[in-house]
Scaffold this motif. Structure first.
Motif, mmCIF file in Angstrom:
data_model
loop_
_atom_site.group_PDB
_atom_site.id
_atom_site.type_symbol
_atom_site.label_atom_id
_atom_site.label_comp_id
_atom_site.label_asym_id
_atom_site.label_seq_id
_atom_site.Cartn_x
_atom_site.Cartn_y
_atom_site.Cartn_z
ATOM 1 N N ARG A 31 25.419 -6.065 64.959
ATOM 2 C CA ARG A 31 24.100 -5.743 64.345
ATOM 3 C C ARG A 31 22.870 -6.363 64.894
ATOM 4 N N MET A 32 23.042 -7.475 65.588
ATOM 5 C CA MET A 32 22.065 -8.229 66.226
ATOM 6 C C MET A 32 21.637 -7.726 67.571
ATOM 7 N N GLY A 33 22.381 -6.725 67.927
ATOM 8 C CA GLY A 33 22.089 -6.025 69.271
ATOM 9 C C GLY A 33 20.853 -5.420 69.267
ATOM 10 N N GLY A 34 20.401 -4.686 68.430
ATOM 11 C CA GLY A 34 19.356 -3.786 68.619
ATOM 12 C C GLY A 34 18.008 -4.999 68.606
ATOM 13 N N ARG A 35 17.907 -5.751 67.752
ATOM 14 C CA ARG A 35 16.814 -6.797 67.748
ATOM 15 C C ARG A 35 16.594 -7.707 69.096
ATOM 16 N N VAL A 36 17.898 -8.065 69.454
ATOM 17 C CA VAL A 36 17.972 -8.659 70.781
ATOM 18 C C VAL A 36 17.699 -8.051 71.937
ATOM 19 N N ALA A 37 18.073 -6.545 71.954
ATOM 20 C CA ALA A 37 17.748 -5.816 73.121
ATOM 21 C C ALA A 37 15.973 -5.720 73.282
ATOM 22 N N GLU A 38 15.368 -5.403 71.916
ATOM 23 C CA GLU A 38 13.829 -5.110 72.205
ATOM 24 C C GLU A 38 13.274 -6.412 72.446
ATOM 25 N N LEU A 39 14.166 -7.779 72.148
ATOM 26 C CA LEU A 39 13.180 -8.810 72.420
ATOM 27 C C LEU A 39 13.397 -9.120 74.195
ATOM 28 N N LEU A 40 14.618 -8.550 74.624
ATOM 29 C CA LEU A 40 14.714 -9.041 76.090
ATOM 30 C C LEU A 40 13.901 -8.056 76.733
ATOM 31 N N VAL A 41 13.745 -6.703 76.524
ATOM 32 C CA VAL A 41 13.010 -5.825 77.236
ATOM 33 C C VAL A 41 11.841 -5.813 76.910
ATOM 34 N N TYR A 42 10.954 -5.781 75.839
ATOM 35 C CA TYR A 42 9.661 -5.814 75.334
ATOM 36 C C TYR A 42 8.982 -6.968 75.310
ATOM 37 N N ASP A 74 8.961 -8.392 72.463
ATOM 38 C CA ASP A 74 8.368 -8.538 70.810
ATOM 39 C C ASP A 74 9.361 -7.719 70.151
ATOM 40 N N LEU A 75 9.071 -7.486 68.777
ATOM 41 C CA LEU A 75 10.029 -6.975 67.808
ATOM 42 C C LEU A 75 9.063 -5.828 67.164
ATOM 43 N N SER A 76 10.154 -4.802 66.685
ATOM 44 C CA SER A 76 9.593 -3.890 65.766
ATOM 45 C C SER A 76 10.408 -3.960 64.464
ATOM 46 N N THR A 77 9.740 -2.914 63.384
ATOM 47 C CA THR A 77 10.545 -2.731 62.214
ATOM 48 C C THR A 77 11.872 -1.993 62.298
ATOM 49 N N GLY A 78 12.360 -1.902 63.470
ATOM 50 C CA GLY A 78 13.701 -0.783 63.719
ATOM 51 C C GLY A 78 14.804 -1.835 63.226
ATOM 52 N N ALA A 79 14.459 -3.283 62.978
ATOM 53 C CA ALA A 79 16.062 -3.969 62.845
ATOM 54 C C ALA A 79 16.018 -4.203 61.406
ATOM 55 N N SER A 80 15.148 -3.541 60.619
ATOM 56 C CA SER A 80 15.167 -4.011 59.006
ATOM 57 C C SER A 80 16.474 -3.842 58.406
ATOM 58 N N ASN A 81 17.180 -2.834 58.590
ATOM 59 C CA ASN A 81 18.308 -2.522 57.816
ATOM 60 C C ASN A 81 19.462 -3.341 58.586
ATOM 61 N N ASP A 82 19.464 -3.522 59.877
ATOM 62 C CA ASP A 82 20.578 -4.490 60.353
ATOM 63 C C ASP A 82 20.450 -5.866 60.118
ATOM 64 N N LEU A 83 18.989 -6.466 59.746
ATOM 65 C CA LEU A 83 18.881 -7.851 59.074
ATOM 66 C C LEU A 83 19.288 -8.030 57.799
ATOM 67 N N GLN A 84 19.114 -6.906 57.150
ATOM 68 C CA GLN A 84 19.729 -6.726 55.412
ATOM 69 C C GLN A 84 20.920 -7.098 55.492
ATOM 70 N N GLY A 85 21.909 -6.124 56.154
ATOM 71 C CA GLY A 85 23.060 -5.855 56.037
ATOM 72 C C GLY A 85 23.864 -7.578 56.707
ATOM 73 N N ASN A 86 23.080 -8.055 57.962
ATOM 74 C CA ASN A 86 23.521 -9.158 58.431
ATOM 75 C C ASN A 86 23.640 -10.393 57.503
ATOM 76 N N THR A 87 22.443 -10.564 56.629
ATOM 77 C CA THR A 87 22.147 -11.653 55.679
ATOM 78 C C THR A 87 23.137 -11.401 54.526
ATOM 79 N N GLU A 88 23.629 -10.286 54.135
ATOM 80 C CA GLU A 88 24.426 -10.098 53.170
ATOM 81 C C GLU A 88 25.710 -10.352 53.493
ATOM 82 N N LEU A 89 26.067 -10.039 54.925
ATOM 83 C CA LEU A 89 27.343 -10.276 55.298
ATOM 84 C C LEU A 89 27.527 -11.934 55.587
#
Length: 656
Positions: free
Chosen positions: A490-501, A503-518
């Motif tokens: 679930r962290m893969g999308g956020r980390v990939a954006e950090l490595l390539v760009y 910076d971050l975008s709003t695309g990881a919102s759902n990933d972070l919500q699911g990870n926090t609950e898990l």
């Protein structure tokens, strides 16, 4: 088999037939009244004659065109014949003018005066019609008022639908899988069919059976199968049918339901969604005298009170057994709880076979493969899956349902409908490609994560891109390594954006919500934190019962702070793991992102090939991922220990 009484038919057809008969009689009387009116008006009509105006009549008299004339003293009507033999008719002045009579004399017209009297039959019919019309209106109004009063007086009657033994609709053959569940329910059917086998040994049949399971697993279908197999009267009612705005109505309906069942014993009562009336008492804000609690009290009394019902089996269905009143679940009322779980692989295959009996399938359709790709789906979900596949085949103008239709249907159910109207810019599409590529690469590389099935950057459902994972096998317990790898994926999308760009975008919102609950469930419920230790607290759900309003916290503020620190630690550690793995496989991430930009959708095998090619060798030397924990035998105890599963544990969903 005994003859079915009249009152056993669904919907109380005897009363309905009586109402329909009275309605037909009233309608027939009204039609007859209309016919009589038309007949009278027809009889009162004279022969067809030419209608003249008064001035034209005087002109014809002067021109000697009138041969005879009859003047009616009572109505002023003038009738007669013309010189050409035709009849005429008109209404003149009443009484007739003297000049008119003089003109008739001069013209040599044979005239006469008469005084007409009304027909006795017509007069009688007019009075009959008038009185009959008033009588019909009075009868109609009185019956409507009686119907309204009877509706008010019958508000306490049960709304249960009664099915007779002669009309089975569903049998156990129509239910695929669930052999253990059908075995427990079939015992009730056997007792009702032949109770002597049980009574000879002193066995007592359970008075109540509670079907418990997630929505869509077929609890109501199982009850309908009992109706088809038992051969006894079956009464079906929903829990909401007992509730009314007047206090005491629900209890009255419960009494009426059990009285009807006693008259037809042995019989079965099925209450669907019993949690609507069976919630714990004393949890409402209005005290213990509200309608729901009075209804529950009456049901408890009817099932096992001072005068318990004999020969009646009560079946009920719910997906919330945790909120039911303890008095309802004790032995003597609902003696047995039958769990109807989500179907496993073999059961899903059998359910798909049932739902595709009447469908034309292509030769490439393999229902076993479809069942493997639908873990966690209920019977209702599988029925919807088959229907969506059939609809897609119709849209393709195909005469058969092919495997591609099932693939489309599964993607639509799991990921959502593709949004053709959403158009991404080139910059957004590239970012989405690297985001989904990060999920896909980590899902392929990590040992315990579920394999990648499909990756797309086409807007689907609520997401701009989707990485779909499917498990290799059925899972009932989730080890810590599996959950940690799920967090990393679930962290893969956020980390990939950090490595390539950078910076971050709003695309990881759902990933972070699911990870926090898990991660919070790992700490609070599953005891997977060394600092917290072997302690667990229930999940913080929304207020559902009245008792939750005054419910204090299970732990102190210090423990709450410790829980937050542990959740943060777990998430940061898994983010660091994701960053290290993606840095190692950065060329593979670039290959996957470029492939997504070129083709928009790639399969899991494409991801594996691209990552292995960039890595220079296979990431998994054996050619496939190991789905089990290595050296599990080393940790297996010498004596078998019971393993307690969490019935409320929700399956970890794919990333989106």
């Amino acid at each position: 088999m005994s003859r079915t009484p009249q009152n056993m038919r669904p919907g109380n057809n005897g009363q309905n037939q009586g109402k329909d008969t009275r309605g037909r009689i009233t309608f027939g009387l009204l039609i007859g009244l209309v016919v009589v009116v038309l007949l009278v008006s027809f009889l009162n009509r004279g022969p067809t004659a030419q209608t003249l105006t008064y001035s034209q009549f005087l002109s014809d008299v002067s021109a000697h065109h009138i041969k005879t004339a009859v003047i009616d003293n009572s109505s002023g009507q003038i009738t007669g014949t013309l010189s050409n033999g035709k009849s005429y008719s008109l209404y003149g002045p009443d009484p007739a003018f003297q000049s008119e009579v003089t003109a008739l004399k001069k013209a040599g017209v044979s005239y006469n005066f008469q005084t007409s009297s009304p027909s006795i039959l017509g007069t009688i019919l007019e009075y009959v019609i008038l009185i009959g019309g008033f009588a019909l209106v009075w009868i109609f109004i009185s019956r409507r008022s009686q119907g309204s009063m009877s509706g008010i007086m019958s508000i306490g009657r049960s709304k249960a639908r009664v099915y007779s033994p002669e009309r089975p609709r569903t049998t156990f053959d129509d239910i695929a899988g669930y052999q253990g569940v059908k075995g427990e329910v079939k015992e009730i059917v056997d007792f009702l069919s032949d109770p002597t086998r049980f009574t000879e040994l002193g066995a007592r049949i359970p008075k109540g059976i509670l079907l418990v399971g997630p929505p869509g697993t077929g609890k109501t279908l199982l009850a309908r199968a009992v109706a088809g197999e038992a051969g006894v009267p079956f009464m079906s009612v929903s829990g909401s049918d007992f509730m009314e705005m007047f206090v005491g109505v629900g209890a009255s309906r419960v009494r009426d339901l059990f009285q009807t069942a006693r008259k037809q014993a042995p019989s079965i009562i099925f209450i669907d969604e019993i949690d609507s009336i069976g919630r714990k008492r004393g949890t409402g804000l209005g005290g213990g005298h509200d309608e729901r609690e009075q209804t529950l009290n009456q049901m408890l009394s009817e099932m096992d009170g001072f005068d318990p019902a004999e020969g009646i089996v009560v079946m009920a269905a719910t997906n919330r057994p945790d909120i039911l009143d303890p008095a309802l679940l004790r032995p003597g009322r609902f003696d047995r709880q039958v769990v109807v779980p989500l179907p496993d692989l073999d059961e899903r295959t059998a359910i798909l076979e049932v739902h595709t009996r009447s469908k034309k399938l292509a030769s490439d359709v393999d229902l076993t493969v479809v069942a493997r790709g639908t873990p966690g789906m209920s019977g209702a979900d599988l029925a919807n899956l088959v229907n969506e596949a059939a609809l897609n085949a119709v849209r393709r103008s195909s005469s058969e349902i092919a495997m591609e239709d099932f693939e489309y249907s599964r993607d639509r159910v799991l990921m959502g409908q593709r949004r053709e109207s959403t158009i991404l810019s080139d910059e957004e599409k590239e970012r989405v490609a690297f985001h989904e590529g990060g999920h896909a690469v980590l899902a392929y590389v990590l040992q315990y994560s579920d394999p990648v099935h499909k990756v797309t950057i086409l807007p689907t459902g609520m997401a701009l891109g989707v990485t779909q994972q499917l498990p290799l096998e059925e899972r009932h317990l989730y080890p810590k390594e599996y959950i940690e790898d799920s967090l990393v994926v679930r962290m893969g999308g956020r980390v990939a954006e950090l490595l390539v760009y950078g910076d971050l975008s709003t695309g990881a919102s759902n990933d972070l919500q699911g990870n926090t609950e898990l991660a919070r469930r790992m700490v609070r419920e599953w005891g997977m934190s060394e600092r917290i230790g072997p302690m667990a607290w229930g999940s913080q759900n929304v207020v559902f019962l009245g008792e939750d309003l005054l419910h204090s916290s299970d732990y102190s503020d210090r423990t709450a702070r410790l829980v937050d620190e542990e959740v943060e630690r777990i998430l940061r550690e898994q983010e660091e793991r994701a960053s290290k793995i993606l840095k190692t496989h950065l060329p593979g991430l670039v290959n996957v992102a470029n492939a997504l930009l070129e083709r928009e959708t790639i399969s899991g095998s494409d991801v594996a090939e691209l990552v292995d090619k960039a890595f220079g060798k296979p990431v998994h030397p054996e050619g496939k991922k190991n789905a089990t924990i290595a050296k599990l035998e080393d940790f297996r105890p010498t004596a078998a220990l019971p393993v307690a599963g969490n019935a409320n544990h929700s399956k970890i969903t794919p990333n989106d």
